[in-house]
Every structure is written in C-alpha cells, then in structure tokens.
Design an enzyme around this catalytic site. Structure first.
Site, mmCIF file in Angstrom:
data_model
loop_
_atom_site.group_PDB
_atom_site.id
_atom_site.type_symbol
_atom_site.label_atom_id
_atom_site.label_comp_id
_atom_site.label_asym_id
_atom_site.label_seq_id
_atom_site.Cartn_x
_atom_site.Cartn_y
_atom_site.Cartn_z
ATOM 1 N N CYS A 126 0.834 -1.192 0.000
ATOM 2 C CA CYS A 126 0.000 0.000 0.000
ATOM 3 C C CYS A 126 0.876 1.252 0.000
ATOM 4 O O CYS A 126 1.811 1.358 0.802
ATOM 5 C CB CYS A 126 -0.920 -0.017 1.225
ATOM 6 S SG CYS A 126 -1.932 1.471 1.401
ATOM 7 N N CYS A 128 26.902 -23.172 -13.275
ATOM 8 C CA CYS A 128 25.913 -22.145 -13.594
ATOM 9 C C CYS A 128 25.705 -22.087 -15.099
ATOM 10 O O CYS A 128 26.689 -21.985 -15.854
ATOM 11 C CB CYS A 128 26.376 -20.796 -13.047
ATOM 12 S SG CYS A 128 25.281 -19.427 -13.517
ATOM 13 N N CYS A 136 23.797 -3.040 12.266
ATOM 14 C CA CYS A 136 22.332 -3.181 12.389
ATOM 15 C C CYS A 136 21.927 -4.614 12.112
ATOM 16 O O CYS A 136 22.313 -5.202 11.099
ATOM 17 C CB CYS A 136 21.654 -2.213 11.426
ATOM 18 S SG CYS A 136 19.849 -2.296 11.506
#
Length: 1100
Positions: free
Chosen positions: A779, A853, A921
C-alpha cells in the site's frame, strides 16, 4: 434391581431395533415396522440410550420453546409434522423402487420450508440420511455416491419415527414414561401429566419381588368385575362396566345421568349436547399393564406372575431368558365400534381423534380396518393401499393410489348412501316429481331419464320399501323397468371408450393438437377423425359462433333502443355480415368453445360473457370508446394485454417520437426553476428509489463550488439518504496527490482501509512493477500488509492481480506476472543462486555437489555455495572448510576475518548467501527477495502488528531469542569467554600467522554516496582479540556459543533474569516466605525450560 431391569430393556430394545432395521431396509414401508416402533417408543429407557444417531434430547428441547403451554404444544405439533416429512425422505431412500429424483432435496418446496427447514436440527437429520452436499437450491448426495447407505438410512429413519411417536404421545398425555422428558419440556409434563390416584391392590408376597423387578414405579389396579353394575365407590371411583350406548368397555361414569357408564367416544358424543355439556364425569379405574401402566391387559404370564399388554408382552418376552414363560391370553371385553374410537394411521402410526377423517400428521385418509363383526365392510377393504378398490356407491373399480372415486367422487371408505325414492301421492297426477335420485351414486336425474346419467343404473332398480308400495293407489301405473345392463358389460364399454379417447389424444399430440380440442371435437363428430375435423371444419364452426354471438349482441342492443328485431328498420341497421358492428375473433370463439366442451349454444353464451368481462376491464382502465375496445380485442385475439398495447399506442406516439428523435437531449441543469420537472427526470433516467432521494440529489447539485458530477451524486444517493454522510463520501482527499474525489472514484487494497484515486493507484503500481521488487508492491499509504507472513503474502497477491488487471498497461502487467513467477520459483527447494553471477538463479535437479551455472559456466558447491575446488571432491563442506583453514595460506592469513566471511549471512527465505558479517544493524533486507529478518537469529522483522501473543508493538520489530547476537553483543568479551570456558569450548585470542596489522579486516557492507559498497571494517584491534575489532570479535565468540547451543542464562544477574523472564513471558510470581536464592533458582529453572532460538545458525 433397577440396573438389571435397565440392562434387560436395553437388550430387548437392541433386538427390536435390529429386527426393525432389517424389515425397513428390505421393504421401505413404515407400516411394516409399526409394532417395532411402538415397542421402541414405549421402552423404559432415557433418550440418550434409545437414540444412537439423532440427538433427540437437543432436537425436542430446541423445538419446544415457549412461555405458555399453548405455545409449547404448537411447537410440538410443528415438530411432529417435520419428523413425518423426514420419515418420508428416509422411507423413499430405503424403498427398493426409489423415486426418480431421490438424490436431492429442494429448499424452494413450500412444504420443506414450512416443516423441515422451520425446525432446528432438520437439516442435521438430512445430513445423517446422506444429503451432505450443499447446493444453491437445496441439499443433495455427493457426486461420487451412487446409492444411499441403506443400513444407516434405515437406522436414522427408525429413530425419526420413534421420536415422532414419542412426541405425539407426550402431546396427548399418554406417554408411559414422561419422566424422561421432565427436564426437556417441563411445561407439558407439569400441566399435562394425568393424575394417578387409583387405589393400590395388595400383592402376594411371592409376587412382590418379581413385580417390583419389572415395574417398581407402577401400581397394579384391581381387575374390574364386568357383572357388577356401575355405582359410586370410595373416593368417588366407579367399578368397570359396559358402555350404556355401544356396549364397549366404559371409561367414565356420569352421576348427572343416573350413574350411566360411557366409553370415551360415546362420552364425547353424548355430552357434546348443550344441555349435557356441564355434566361432571368420573373416570373408571380399569386394569392396566403392569409395565407401562397405560394399555389394557392382553396376556397373563404365570411364570413371572404379570399381566401385560400386547406391546409390553412382545418386548419383555422377546428376551432369551423369558422365552420359555407360559402365557395365557386374557379374553378382551367387547369393544366399541372402531368408527367411534380413536384410530391409528396405517402409514405413519399416528393416533388421531375420533372425528378426524384425515391423519393429522401425513394428511392421508383414515383407511381404518372395519370391525370383524361386520363382514360386508371387512370384505370390501383392500388388503393393501396400492391394490384396486371398488367404490361402495357406484361400484366402479378405481386405482389403488386414488382417494376419491373417479366417477362419483366419493371417498374411498364412504358407505353406500341411504336414499329413499320420492313417490307421488295416491291419485295425484300433478304431484309427479320432476327428478329422481339414483340409489347407487345419489345423482339427481331428470324425471324422463330411465337410466342414471352417471352410473347408468336403471331407474326401475330402486328398492322401494314395502310400506310405501302398499300406500300407493292401485290406479297409479309404474313404468315398466328395462332389463338392467350387466355391470361387467358397462365396465367393458367404459374401458373401450377410455382407450379410444387415449388413442385419439396420442395421435393428436403428434400433430400438435391439445387433449381439450380432441375431447370437444369428439362431442361434435363421433365417426370422423377429430384431428381432420379440427383442420377442416373447426374454422367454419368458429365463424358461425362469432356470427351467432354478434347477432345475439346486436338484437340485445336493438331491444334496449326500443326497435323491433324482426322489422325492416332493424334489418337496415344491421351490417351486411350480420355482425351488427360487434367484432369477435376466432381465438376468443375457440377458447369459449373449448370451455363449453364442444357445445355451440354454450360457446355462444360463454363468448359473450368473456367479451363483456373484458370490455368492463378495459373501461375500468379509462378506455370508454366501445368500438375502439372491440377492435383492439379483435386485433389482439381477445388478449387484455394485447388490447391495452393497441389502445395505448396512439397515446404514446408523441413520447416515442421524442425518444427516437436524433436531436441530443438537453443537458441536466440543476439551476432550472422547475424543480418537479428535474425530479421527474431523475426518477425516469437514473432509477432513484423515491421522490425524496431525487430532492436530496437536487439539493446537493445546487450547492455552490461543488467538484462532483451528477453521476457521482446519483450513485451516492442510491447508497444512503444521510446528507452529511453523502457529503463526506463525495469529498474524499487522495493521500498521494491531495486532490478531492468522490468515494466512487477512489480505489483501495483489500488488505487495508487506505484509499487513493484511480490515477495515483495506476501510476504507483506501474513504477513499483518496473523499478522495484515484487515485495515492494504494498500500500502506498500504510506500506501494508506484512509480506513476511506467508499466509498474507499468498492471499494479498491473488487479490492484487485482479485489481492490477484493469489499471496497468499490458506490458507492465506481463512484467508483474514474470516477477511473481520468479518469486514463486525462489521458494522451490531445488532453486539455487549462483555464487558468481549477481542475482541469477536456476532450478537444479541433480544430486551432485558440483553445480555449473548455465549463465557464467562457473562451478560451485550446491550446499555451501563456495567456488568449487578439486579438494572438495569426496569431502563434506565442513571438512573441506577445515582443510582449507589448515592448508590454504591465504585462508590462514585472513584468520577469523575469513571465518566470519565464510559463515556470513544467509537469507532464510530464498537461501541466498552474503559474505558479510552480522555486526552493525541486525535488521537485514535480502536484495533478492526483499525478505526482512534478523541477521543474528533469522527471525522475521515485522513492519506492522504481528501475531505473537501479548505483543502490542505496531511498528518495525522482531522477537529475538536470548541466545541471539542482538542481545549477546551487549556483553563484554570477557563475559562471553567465561561462558565458553565454563563449557570447555576453545576460542582464539592470537593474531593469524603472518599478519602484523592492528586494523580489523572483516569485509562488511557500507553506504558511501548512496551506494552499497563492500569494504574492510578498518577499526582498531585490541590485544587478545585475534586481530578483530571488539564488535567482530564478539560476533566470533557468539558464533561459537550458537554453534555449541550454550545457554547464556547461566551467567544472568538477578536484574537480567527478571528482564529476560518478562521478555519470554515467564511468570515471576514470588511465593510467600521465599528467599532471593530460591526465588532466582526457580526463575532460572523455568527460564531454561524455554527453548533457545530455533532459526539460529548453528553450523560449523
């Protein structure tokens, strides 16, 4: 004693139930298990033991609610009727010849809605029968079920029948064990329980024990002496005697009628007279069954010394222990006529009143078996309701399913009427009757008819009493009767005529002719094919009927005007076609002809009546011109709607011209002074519900400085009539562009209540799809929902797809689907990220460790995601890392910095690995899947309120365990080393070999100039920290603690222990007289019962 009696009754009930289920499963007829149902209903057992499938107690209690006895009785009657309908459903399923549409029950049936659907528990019984599939119009069997489970259906149906009989007996006050219902329907039990005040009779000592074993709560009354005359005894009771009217067993005695005894039916009829309605009668105590205490004695058992009724005798002596008892039938006294007694329905076993002709439950006719003494009536009653039966009035043989006779329409059990022929007085010629009644079918025939018009019985076959014949004059000559036609011949003729009519109708259906037309044509042409006659002759006959009706109508008008119909003036005023101006159509004539059954004269009268009724209806609608109405009826074929359309067409011509005009319609001007015209226009064009809503819409449009349109106002007025509310929804501010829009032009997500305008909604999600990750499509106002929750993630994107389909460009919408598909692939367990390419992943279906890969052609390990080296072959990932640390000089040079890099951050959602440390953090956001988590414990970070119990945080937060780096990084390195030493875990404190720098070399992600760059830490390294800064050395020590699953609670202080207990929701209630040491020890023990972090990385 009571337990043994209850066990015996339970065993007997089980045997009766098994026998009844077998009979009902094979026959599907309720009448086949009547005796078993009676025995089950009267069994002295509580409802919980008697009913195994249906919750009878809850069903009766929920459907008999009421404040008064009248309300409760009415509720019980509705329950009885609903149970009868459920019984029919069950019998239909157990019947070998099931109905065609047995698989479904429609709720649009008014009988179903008024009975089964109106009670509580009705649909539950249908589910037990097998109707478990909910449809939009009712219930049905599941698609995979081909046949119902007859065993379960029979068991449930038996319980429904038993419950219906018990409720019926309870309602009528004849239930033998009402004490089982005293907690369910106390109103009926307290007010409707009959008073038992009969005097007890002494019981012999050798019988007391056996009688008490069977019925300890019942008192056996003394048997009546039929030879005694009725008299008043002690206590106002009377001895048993014969009914003074019918001779049956008396039930009451009336002191006002000189102590005459009466049975119950005769008492009801005799004292119904107004002069005897106030007589007070006393009940006569008669001998009853020693078990149920209600029914009369049928058998006397000399073994168990009991006198039992028929049902109790069958139930009690069906037990293996009682089968050898010697029983003697008791000769019953002469009973009264069954016509004057309450009767039991042979279909649903309901006991009905004397005056009832139809059953109160199933509404079927009485069909009672006549008394055996009347041989004529006994012989005429069919053995089965489905067999043919002969009418007693007109002797016609009818089908077994019919209730009324097809000829005389008299009921099935109606007796032959007693008809006395009307005779003329002696010597009187003028007193000859104008009609005579047939003695067989009671039809009134004309005097000149020799044979009855209904049953073809000769008038001479009337049996006249001899006394009347002697009173006639000898001069009166009776007509000589014709020979009576044989009854079999009449039946053959009727059968042949019926077969001919059926063949004509079948042939006519192939040619599109209705049966009514065939029947009417046969009354006109008897020897010609009716279809051919209808094609060739009917149009001419209809024209003739129209002409005759017009002539009659014209003559009537001329007579009213005073003109002579037979004069020349009348002939001149008539029209050339003889219709006199009256226009009649063939369609009207045909309808009248069919209504008259083919009679031309009756058709003319019916045609004129119908035309007059239609003319009156048109005139009542405002059309007074008779000629126009007649012409409109002629053009519409006599249809009122068609005539109205013809008459209204000229009146609507101006309106149609205005609508079909090519000129544009004038715009709606709210400032126009003609308010009523504007309101009428709103009503006509916008379909507003009322005139008041039109005035409300007009007042809103007339307000100054409005930004909404007429369509917005109309839409808002249709939804509400509150003016203030309408103003609020017409003036909604978009939080993105701050413009004012009506609520109808705002759009919101299903996950929140935020609303933005359509333009901002489309632009926001277009930018989000092109430039952002799929998880960023939330939103724009509240950033909801929390996409870390998998349940919310799936439901959110499923509904968002529907909203974006109409507001995004096709290429943007395709890109959204591509990103959504990639996001779903990342959840596949076989999805791998390439450690060399940036943001490239693929599905690997092999089982080898070495993976190449397809994009960069570089090989890496499928488990540890490290570049592939030959030494990794045949070694596990942990052993290869250990070998590399011991033998690779570059790895040894990096020391603990390389260790922290190799054990970096791994996304728990997409498993993408980052060669970064966990310092700084702890809130980490994966660049590949945008999953937000704690880098220390891998628990998710919630952006809104979470589902954790007692969590009141609505912002960004996570719930960390006590061994997470989020908490342990606040400890000093010495304290962490102490925890490792206490558990004998080794750790490094020295610098790596070959390194002399005192700066920390751990690679971490830094924000420089708005860009995320990976660079060394660069902070100063203290001695004893293995060449790492304090932050990264703590991270190293915590990784060892997590690797060995060490609990830091062992080093908690008293304050830390209290804080962690509150965070972990551990009860800190302190006991009385508990010292600090014991209190802290108990808290520590309870805290250590809380597990450590489940998602913490504990790998090598």
């Amino acid at each position: 004693m009571v337990d043994m009696s209850s066990t015996s009754a339970s065993l007997q009930l089980k045997e009766v139930r098994t026998r009844a289920e077998s009979q009902l499963s094979s026959s599907g007829s309720a009448s086949a298990v009547t005796a078993e149902i009676q025995a089950m209903a009267t069994a002295p057992l509580p409802l919980s033991e008697k009913y195994r499938h249906v919750d009878a107690k809850a069903m009766v209690k929920e459907n008999t609610a009421g404040d008064s006895r009248q309300q409760v009785e009415e509720s019980m009657r509705r329950l009885i009727k609903a149970l009868s309908i459920l019984e029919k459903y069950g019998c239909n399923l157990t019947n070998p010849a099931r109905p065609r549409y047995w698989r479904s029950v429609k709720n649009n049936n008014p009988v179903f809605r008024a009975t089964v659907d109106a009670i509580k528990g009705g649909r539950g019984v249908l589910n037990l029968l097998g109707y478990t599939n909910q449809q939009f119009d009712g219930l049905s069997f599941p698609d995979g079920v081909t046949d119902p489970d007859v065993g379960i259906v029979a068991a449930v149906t038996l319980e429904v029948m038993t419950l219906r009989l018990e409720v019926d007996m309870l309602l009528k006050g004849i239930h033998p064990h009402p004490e089982f219902f005293k907690d369910i329907t106390p109103v009926v039990i307290q007010q409707g329980q009959p008073v038992e005040d009969a005097a007890a009779v002494p019981v012999r000592e050798d019988r007391e024990e056996k009688v008490a074993k069977v019925a300890p709560t019942h008192v056996v009354p003394s048997p009546p002496d039929p030879t005694q005359t009725p008299n008043r005894g002690q206590g106002g009771k009377a001895a048993a005697a014969r009914c003074s009217l019918c001779g049956g067993v008396s039930a009451v005695i009336c002191p006002s009628c000189t102590n005459q005894p009466f049975c119950e039916p005769c008492d009801d009829l005799f004292h119904r007279h107004p002069s005897r309605a106030t007589h007070k009668r006393d009940k006569i105590q008669t001998e009853s069954c020693s078990i149920c205490g209600i029914a009369s004695v049928h058998t006397e058992c000399s073994t168990c010394v009991q006198r039992l009724c028929l049902n109790c005798d069958m139930l009690y002596h069906s037990h293996p222990e009682h089968k050898g008892h010697k029983r003697t039938p008791v000769t019953p006294a002469k009973t009264y006529s069954p016509i004057l007694s309450p009767w039991e329905c042979c279909h649903c076993t309901t006991v009905n009143e004397v005056r009832a002709v139809l059953c109160a439950t199933c509404e079927r006719p009485r069909l009672a078996t006549p008394a055996p003494s009347i041989q004529e009536e006994s012989a005429s009653v069919p053995s089965s309701p489905n067999t043919e039966w002969q009418c007693r009035s007109c002797t016609v043989v009818n089908q077994g399913s019919s209730v009324l006779c097809e000829v005389c329409e008299r009921p099935r059990l109606a007796t032959r009427p007693l008809v006395t022929p009307t005779l003329s007085s002696p010597g009187s010629v003028g007193d000859t009757p104008s009609e005579w009644k047939c003695q067989i079918c009671t039809y009134a025939n004309p005097r000149q008819a020799v044979v009855c018009e209904i049953c073809s019985t000769d008038s001479g076959s009337l049996s006249v009493p001899q006394s009347l014949l002697q009173s006639q004059s000898p001069t009166t000559a009776c007509p000589k009767p014709r020979p009576r036609v044989s009854l079999n011949l009449k039946r053959e003729n009727m059968r042949d005529d019926g077969l001919k009519l059926i063949n004509h109708i079948r042939e006519a259906e192939k040619r599109g002719v209705s049966p009514e037309e065939v029947y009417a044509a046969l009354s006109v042409c008897s020897n010609v094919d009716p279809c051919d006659w209808l094609t060739s002759e009917l149009p001419h006959l209809l024209d003739e009927i129209c002409a005759m009706a017009a002539s009659v109508q014209q003559n009537y008008k001329l007579e009213e005007s005073g003109l002579q119909a037979d004069g020349g003036v009348a002939d001149q005023q008539r029209s050339p076609n003889g219709a006199g101006g009256v226009q009649l159509s063939r369609a009207e004539a045909k309808q009248a002809w069919l209504s008259a059954g083919g009679s031309t004269e009756k058709a003319v009268g019916q045609l004129l009546k119908d035309r007059q009724a239609k003319m009156r209806e048109l005139q009542s609608l405002g059309f007074r011109d008779e000629s126009q109405c007649e012409e409109a009826l002629r053009l519409s074929g006599g249809e009122i709607k068609g005539a109205l359309s013809v008459l209204q067409r000229p009146l609507l011509a101006p309106f149609h011209q205005r609508i079909w005009n090519d000129q544009p319609e004038a715009p709606f001007d709210p400032a126009s002074p003609d308010k009523q015209r504007l309101c009428r226009r709103l009503l006509a064009l916008y379909n507003l519900p009322s005139w008041g809503r039109c005035e409300l819409a007009l007042s809103l449009l007339q307000e100054p400085d409005i930004s909404y349109t007429l369509e917005d106002v109309v839409q808002a007025v249709k939804e509400s009539q509150n003016k203030d509310f309408i103003k609020r929804i017409l003036n909604v501010e978009c939080p993105c562009c701050l413009s004012i829009y009506p609520w109808s032009k705002m759009q919101s997500l299903t996950s929140c209540q935020c609303a933005v305008c359509h333009e901002c909604f489309g632009k926001y999600f277009t930018i989000a799809v092109r430039d952002k990750h799929i998880r960023d499509m939330v939103c724009p106002v509240c950033s909801g929902p929390d996409i870390n929750d998998p349940m919310q993630l799936n439901s959110y994107f499923s509904t968002l797809d529907i909203q974006l389909r109409n507001c995004l460009e096709p290429d943007v919408y395709d890109l959204y689907h591509k990103k959504l598909t990639e996001h779903a692939l990342m959840k596949d367990p076989k999805f791998l990220w390439c450690c060399t390419c940036v943001g490239f992943g693929f599905i690997y279906v092999g089982d080898q460790l070495k993976v190449t890969c397809p994009s960069c052609c570089q090989s890496f390990c499928a488990k540890c995601k490290k570049p592939w080296e030959p030494q990794h072959q045949d070694l596990s990932c942990d052993k290869f890392q250990q070998w590399k640390r011991e033998n690779d000089p570059e790895c040894q040079k990096q020391g603990l910095a390389g260790y922290l890099r190799d054990n970096g951050i791994t996304c728990p959602s997409c498993r993408f690995q980052y060669a970064l440390t966990k310092g700084g953090c702890m809130h980490f956001t994966c660049s590949q899947c945008r999953y937000q988590f704690c880098s220390g414990c891998n628990n998710p970070f919630h952006t809104t309120a979470c589902k954790t119990a007692q969590c009141k945080i609505n912002g960004l937060h996570a719930h960390h365990p006590r061994d997470c780096l989020f908490y342990l990084r606040d400890w000093e390195p010495v304290r962490l080393q102490a925890l490792l030493k206490e558990n004998a875990v080794e750790f490094n404190t020295d610098l790596p070999n070959g390194t002399q720098t005192d700066a920390c070399g751990v690679i971490e992600q830094k924000d420089e100039g708005g860009l995320q760059i990976d660079s060394p830490c660069g902070l100063r390294s203290e001695p004893g920290q293995a060449g790492l800064c304090e932050k990264h050395y703590k991270e190293y020590l915590v990784s060892l603690i997590n690797k060995h699953s060490l609990d830091p609670a062992l080093l908690y202080s008293a304050h830390d222990l209290s804080v962690v207990c509150d965070r972990s929701q551990v009860d800190r209630q302190r006991a009385e007289d508990e010292d600090d040491a014991a209190y802290h020890a108990r808290l520590l023990k309870k805290l250590m019962e809380v597990p450590l972090g489940e998602n913490v990385n504990r790998r090598e």
